[in-house]
Design a protein around this motif. Structure first.
Motif, PDB file in Angstrom:
ATOM      1  N   LYS A  90       0.836  -1.195   0.000  1.00 26.35           N
ATOM      2  CA  LYS A  90       0.000   0.000   0.000  1.00 26.35           C
ATOM      3  C   LYS A  90       0.869   1.241   0.000  1.00 26.35           C
ATOM      4  O   LYS A  90       1.865   1.317   0.723  1.00 26.35           O
ATOM      5  N   SER A  91       0.447   2.240  -0.773  1.00 29.14           N
ATOM      6  CA  SER A  91       1.199   3.494  -0.890  1.00 29.14           C
ATOM      7  C   SER A  91       0.559   4.573  -0.029  1.00 29.14           C
ATOM      8  O   SER A  91      -0.669   4.570   0.202  1.00 29.14           O
ATOM      9  N   LEU A 112       0.313   7.585  -1.000  1.00 25.86           N
ATOM     10  CA  LEU A 112      -0.271   8.600  -1.884  1.00 25.86           C
ATOM     11  C   LEU A 112      -1.759   8.384  -2.117  1.00 25.86           C
ATOM     12  O   LEU A 112      -2.423   9.273  -2.663  1.00 25.86           O
ATOM     13  N   ARG A 125      -3.096   3.530  -5.179  1.00 23.75           N
ATOM     14  CA  ARG A 125      -1.677   3.451  -5.495  1.00 23.75           C
ATOM     15  C   ARG A 125      -1.037   2.258  -4.794  1.00 23.75           C
ATOM     16  O   ARG A 125      -1.447   1.902  -3.670  1.00 23.75           O
ATOM     17  N   VAL A 126      -0.046   1.614  -5.427  1.00 24.23           N
ATOM     18  CA  VAL A 126       0.690   0.503  -4.831  1.00 24.23           C
ATOM     19  C   VAL A 126       2.171   0.731  -5.063  1.00 24.23           C
ATOM     20  O   VAL A 126       2.582   1.451  -5.979  1.00 24.23           O
ATOM     21  N   ILE A 127       2.959   0.091  -4.246  1.00 27.65           N
ATOM     22  CA  ILE A 127       4.411   0.121  -4.406  1.00 27.65           C
ATOM     23  C   ILE A 127       4.772  -1.096  -5.255  1.00 27.65           C
ATOM     24  O   ILE A 127       4.560  -2.246  -4.847  1.00 27.65           O
ATOM     25  N   THR A 128       5.291  -0.849  -6.440  1.00 27.57           N
ATOM     26  CA  THR A 128       5.475  -1.928  -7.418  1.00 27.57           C
ATOM     27  C   THR A 128       6.478  -2.982  -6.968  1.00 27.57           C
ATOM     28  O   THR A 128       6.309  -4.168  -7.245  1.00 27.57           O
ATOM     29  N   TRP A 155       4.499  -5.341  -4.429  1.00 29.45           N
ATOM     30  CA  TRP A 155       3.142  -5.822  -4.774  1.00 29.45           C
ATOM     31  C   TRP A 155       3.139  -7.338  -4.923  1.00 29.45           C
ATOM     32  O   TRP A 155       4.009  -7.917  -5.604  1.00 29.45           O
TER      33      TRP A 155
END
Length: 384
Positions: free
Chosen positions: A259-260, A262, A266-269, A272
């Motif tokens: 989880k981001s 922002l 949004r996700v943190i690649t 993920w």
């Protein structure tokens, strides 16, 4: 009595033979178009060509010698000296021509003098005019009474001409000797300058080599030190990366780590772990809607394709009609060209018949007295 007659006949025959020889010599001079129109000295021109070739060879050797000296300053100095020398030679040549080669000083000036007619004398003054020789058809003396004086004048003239040529030759030899001495001095001076420049260049090369060797040694030591520092830094970075992987949340299967901050979308690649079942269901539903839209679009495309096929068929029919009309016009044009060519051939045939009849009339009625080869042989048989 007979003895006197025989001597007179011999003198007359000798005089006739002398006149014939002079006439042949005069014809050889006058009928020679090159000698009559140009009046140049062939031997002098050959000498000039040889001198020019010699100068070109000397210049070529000099340029090859200059090319060995790798110094801009020396080249500029030599070019300036050469320019000044050529300039002085050109000035001397112009002065010599103005002083020694005036048109009125030439031997053939009496032929090319524009005032010759005004300066000349009448063709005949009296019966005792000394200019009225045997060839003038005015006075038939039968002998040359002034031959002794004329031969004496000719000998004096030849002597003066030979003396003048000898003086010119001596002057040319002196000029060549002076030029050779001057050239030798220039070559010696150039060799000395080249040696000095070569010595200076060698000293500069040695100093440059020593400085380059010192710089290379310092550069090599610096490279070794930089390699040691970079290896130490890389090893520290590797240890830190291993520690971060072991203590971080990258290798965990918890989806919350992706989880981001922002926003919820949004996700943190790099953290993920994949989509949830709800997200997969939404993707499948979207794919079904896209399939229905593609089917509707295919039906519309087939209808548009049928319309394009009908339009292409109509265009093909129009092109066929245009081609038929063009073929008919081409046949009409071909018939017109054939008729025009036939009429032109008839006109040319009539014109050729008229020309033949006119030529036959000229040959039989007008040009009845054609000149023969004997008529043309009577020209240019005398020098008078």
């Amino acid at each position: 009595m007979y003895k006197v007659d025989i001597q007179a006949d011999l003198r007359e025959a000798a005089a006739v033979e002398a006149r014939r020889n002079r006439e042949k010599q005069r014809q050889s001079r006058i009928f020679n178009a090159r000698y009559r129109t140009m009046g140049v000295d062939i031997e002098g021109l050959k000498r000039q060509v040889e001198e020019r070739k010699l100068r070109e060879n000397i210049e070529k050797q000099r340029e090859e010698a200059f090319g060995k000296v790798q110094c801009d300053k020396v080249a500029q100095m030599l070019e300036e000296e050469e320019h000044q020398r050529k300039k002085q030679l050109c000035q001397d040549l112009v002065e010599f021509r103005d002083r020694e080669q005036q048109p009125s000083m030439r031997r053939e000036w009496d032929i090319h003098d524009p005032e010759a007619v005004r300066k000349g004398h009448p063709a005949r003054v009296s019966d005792h005019d000394p200019r009225c020789g045997p060839s003038s058809m005015q006075c038939f003396a039968g002998e040359d009474l002034n031959s002794v004086v004329r031969q004496k004048l000719q000998k004096e003239h030849n002597k003066l001409a030979l003396e003048e040529q000898r003086n010119k030759r001596n002057k040319q030899l002196a000029d060549q000797q002076y030029a050779g001495t001057f050239e030798l001095g220039n070559k010696i001076e150039l060799d000395l300058r080249a040696q000095e420049l070569a010595q200076l260049e060698e000293e500069c090369r040695r100093a440059k080599a020593m400085a380059l060797a010192d710089f290379n040694r310092a550069q090599a030591a610096e490279v070794v030190e930089q390699q040691h520092v970079s290896q130490q830094r890389e090893q520290d970075d590797n240890y830190a990366e291993i520690h971060n992987h072991l203590t971080g949340s990258l290798l965990l299967e918890d989806p919350s780590v992706a989880k981001s901050l922002l926003g919820p979308h949004r996700v943190i690649t790099d953290r993920w772990k994949g989509m949830s079942p709800e997200q997969l269901q939404a993707v499948w539903q979207m794919q079904k809607e896209q399939c229905r839209e593609n089917q509707v679009r295919d039906k519309k495309g087939r209808a548009e394709e049928n319309w394009f096929l009908q339009r292409d068929a109509e265009w093909d029919r129009q092109r066929e009609l245009a081609a038929r009309a063009a073929m008919q016009m081409e046949e009409q044009e071909q018939n017109f060209r054939e008729q025009l060519k036939k009429s032109l051939d008839d006109y040319n045939r009539e014109l050729a018949d008229a020309q033949k009849s006119n030529l036959k009339y000229l040959e039989k009625e007008v040009y009845t007295n054609a000149p023969t080869a004997h008529y043309y042989l009577q020209f240019n048989t005398s020098s008078r």
